[in-house]
Write a protein that holds these residues in place. Structure first.
Motif, PDB file in Angstrom:
ATOM      1  N   VAL A 115     -10.773  -6.340   2.742  1.00  0.00           N
ATOM      2  CA  VAL A 115      -9.715  -5.437   2.300  1.00  0.00           C
ATOM      3  C   VAL A 115      -8.713  -5.313   3.447  1.00  0.00           C
ATOM      4  O   VAL A 115      -9.114  -5.008   4.566  1.00  0.00           O
ATOM      5  CB  VAL A 115     -10.279  -4.041   1.945  1.00  0.00           C
ATOM      6  N   SER A 116      -7.421  -5.526   3.159  1.00  0.00           N
ATOM      7  CA  SER A 116      -6.413  -5.390   4.222  1.00  0.00           C
ATOM      8  C   SER A 116      -5.050  -5.031   3.638  1.00  0.00           C
ATOM      9  O   SER A 116      -4.766  -5.304   2.475  1.00  0.00           O
ATOM     10  CB  SER A 116      -6.294  -6.683   5.022  1.00  0.00           C
ATOM     11  N   ASP A 117      -4.251  -4.377   4.487  1.00  0.00           N
ATOM     12  CA  ASP A 117      -2.862  -4.048   4.160  1.00  0.00           C
ATOM     13  C   ASP A 117      -2.763  -3.201   2.885  1.00  0.00           C
ATOM     14  O   ASP A 117      -2.127  -3.578   1.903  1.00  0.00           O
ATOM     15  CB  ASP A 117      -2.016  -5.317   4.033  1.00  0.00           C
ATOM     16  N   ALA A 148      -5.740  -7.284  -0.940  1.00  0.00           N
ATOM     17  CA  ALA A 148      -4.741  -7.432   0.123  1.00  0.00           C
ATOM     18  C   ALA A 148      -3.365  -7.074  -0.423  1.00  0.00           C
ATOM     19  O   ALA A 148      -3.035  -7.390  -1.561  1.00  0.00           O
ATOM     20  CB  ALA A 148      -4.729  -8.857   0.664  1.00  0.00           C
ATOM     21  N   ARG A 149      -2.594  -6.363   0.420  1.00  0.00           N
ATOM     22  CA  ARG A 149      -1.218  -5.993   0.103  1.00  0.00           C
ATOM     23  C   ARG A 149      -1.137  -5.180  -1.190  1.00  0.00           C
ATOM     24  O   ARG A 149      -0.493  -5.551  -2.160  1.00  0.00           O
ATOM     25  CB  ARG A 149      -0.324  -7.229   0.053  1.00  0.00           C
ATOM     26  N   ARG A 204      -8.965  -3.290   6.980  1.00  0.00           N
ATOM     27  CA  ARG A 204      -7.980  -3.507   8.046  1.00  0.00           C
ATOM     28  C   ARG A 204      -6.584  -3.101   7.582  1.00  0.00           C
ATOM     29  O   ARG A 204      -6.211  -3.329   6.445  1.00  0.00           O
ATOM     30  CB  ARG A 204      -7.960  -4.984   8.444  1.00  0.00           C
ATOM     31  N   ASN A 240      -4.329  -9.092  -5.128  1.00  0.00           N
ATOM     32  CA  ASN A 240      -3.327  -9.249  -4.068  1.00  0.00           C
ATOM     33  C   ASN A 240      -1.965  -8.840  -4.615  1.00  0.00           C
ATOM     34  O   ASN A 240      -1.686  -9.037  -5.798  1.00  0.00           O
ATOM     35  CB  ASN A 240      -3.210 -10.710  -3.616  1.00  0.00           C
TER      36      ASN A 240
END
Length: 184
Positions: free
Chosen positions: A87-89, A62-63, A114, A32
């Motif tokens: 998994v995002s951003d 993330a991020r 996402r 992250n």
């Protein structure tokens, strides 16, 4: 390598280089709040920048941001995202590929990635059609990239929702994007 210890990794890599590596320049398996900036890569054995979580508890990403990097030769892709865990951003922005075409791959294995952004990237060398192959992504933005092609379509996007592909340059190609079976 950003991986799982007692918890997910976090941190930054900047103003550095990675050359003659057998696999990936940077891998995010469990992390992250990661930034990779102004890195120079060359002669990468597999993928320059890879977000590919392992399966199992605690893994995912993330991020994560890859910004303003210079990418030389690589074997498979300049950038990939594999949805083995959440998994995002994830942002891939303002990167420059030198001496090789820009190739990007995103795939859903068990989790749909996402909020992915691919913006402001460029290459000085033409690559084959479908330079970007992306599938099963929710909220995908592909803007302001310059991707020379030998022919065909710059980005093929399949089974994805909230897709914005606009303002890209694809000299030598015939089409900016092919959107197949939106799954919203």
């Amino acid at each position: 390598y950003f991986g799982l210890g007692a918890s997910r990794s976090s941190g930054a890599v900047y103003d550095s280089s990675c050359r003659r590596i057998g696999r990936n320049a940077v891998s995010v398996v469990a992390g992250n709040d990661i930034r990779v900036e102004r890195m120079i890569t060359n002669r990468i054995g597999y993928i320059a920048f890879d977000v590919e979580p392992n399966t199992g508890p605690g893994n995912g990403a993330a991020r994560v941001s890859f910004d303003s990097n210079a990418i030389g030769s690589y074997q498979m892709k300049a950038y990939t995202v594999i949805g083995n865990a959440p998994v995002s951003d994830i942002d891939f922005t303002n990167n420059r590929v030198v001496g090789q075409g820009l190739r990007i791959g995103v795939v859903n294995k068990s989790h749909r990635p996402r909020r992915l952004t691919i913006n402001g990237n460029s290459s000085d060398t033409a690559t084959a059609h479908n330079a970007m192959n992306l599938q099963s992504v929710d909220d995908l933005t592909i803007r302001r990239n310059t991707v020379p092609l030998t022919s065909g379509t710059m980005a093929q996007v399949a089974y994805s929702c909230g897709v914005d592909v606009s303002g890209n340059s694809y000299p030598g190609g015939s089409r900016e994007a092919s959107i197949i079976d939106p799954s919203c």
